[in-house]
Design an enzyme around this catalytic site. Structure first.
Site, mmCIF file in Angstrom:
data_model
loop_
_atom_site.group_PDB
_atom_site.id
_atom_site.type_symbol
_atom_site.label_atom_id
_atom_site.label_comp_id
_atom_site.label_asym_id
_atom_site.label_seq_id
_atom_site.Cartn_x
_atom_site.Cartn_y
_atom_site.Cartn_z
ATOM 1 N N HIS A 72 19.069 29.090 95.657
ATOM 2 C CA HIS A 72 20.211 29.122 96.587
ATOM 3 C C HIS A 72 21.138 27.846 96.692
ATOM 4 C CE1 HIS A 72 22.383 32.255 98.560
ATOM 5 N NE2 HIS A 72 21.782 32.385 99.856
ATOM 6 N N ASN B 205 26.304 35.341 101.320
ATOM 7 C CA ASN B 205 26.295 35.164 102.701
ATOM 8 C C ASN B 205 27.339 33.954 103.104
ATOM 9 O OD1 ASN B 205 25.242 37.382 103.369
ATOM 10 N ND2 ASN B 205 23.181 36.491 103.209
#
Length: 196
Positions: A23, A117
């Site tokens: 990520h 997100n």
């Protein structure tokens, strides 16, 4: 000047336990750019992130790695962008991309958040303006959407990590082309790259 990018953001989660996770691929781009330009990223509380400045192709480029959690990235981006009056169209966000395999990276302008997100929060904090540039760093997909959260927060196996690092390296080289010659030329070079 062929384009107007003034802020380069690398998305990540803060803290040592996340530093090498998939990520954080976006942050690796900004870290590499800072390294190449001999710039130290400093923690700036008012921007909720690590920041630096480089000169690239004769233009001033601010670097930012939000130190908020991924789903609050927009707080950091908006704080810095608002302070320096940087419009969404002048921002490039580097982020991990499930839909691309490791070893591949692609530039893109505008678009949705694709379930990411960090992008989702940036879009919402920038007044739902989606017109910023993206640098998508491929990390591959676990094959099952229920496994995505664990996958992006996990570390890539050594071979995949090598491929991701090679794509980050190539993306940083293509950043100069993007700043100098514009999106099409940068895409032509970067999009033909695939780390073995």
């Amino acid at each position: 000047m062929s384009n107007n990018i003034r802020l380069l953001v690398g998305l990540a989660n803060p803290g040592a336990e996340y530093a090498k996770t998939r990520h954080n691929a976006g942050a690796w781009v900004v870290e590499e750019l800072a390294r190449v330009h001999n710039v130290i990223l400093r923690d700036e509380a008012k921007y909720f992130g690590l920041t630096g400045r480089i000169q690239a192709n004769g233009q001033d480029l601010r670097l930012l790695i939000p130190s908020t959690y991924m789903n609050l990235s927009g707080k950091s981006v908006a704080a810095l962008a608002n302070f320096f009056q940087i419009k969404p169209e002048e921002i490039l966000v580097a982020h991990d991309e499930l839909d691309l395999p490791p070893g591949v990276a692609k530039f893109k302008k505008g678009g949705g958040h694709g379930g990411h997100n960090g992008l989702r929060d940036i879009i919402s904090k920038m007044g739902n303006n989606k017109e910023f540039y993206r640098l998508r760093i491929g990390i591959g997909h676990p094959g099952d959407k229920n496994k995505v959260a664990g996958f992006v927060l996990g570390k890539a196996p050594a071979k995949e990590q090598e491929q991701i690092d090679a794509a980050v390296d190539e993306a940083v080289r293509c950043m100069d082309i993007l700043l100098k010659d514009g999106l099409n030329k940068a895409q032509n070079r970067l999009h033909s790259f695939k780390a073995e």
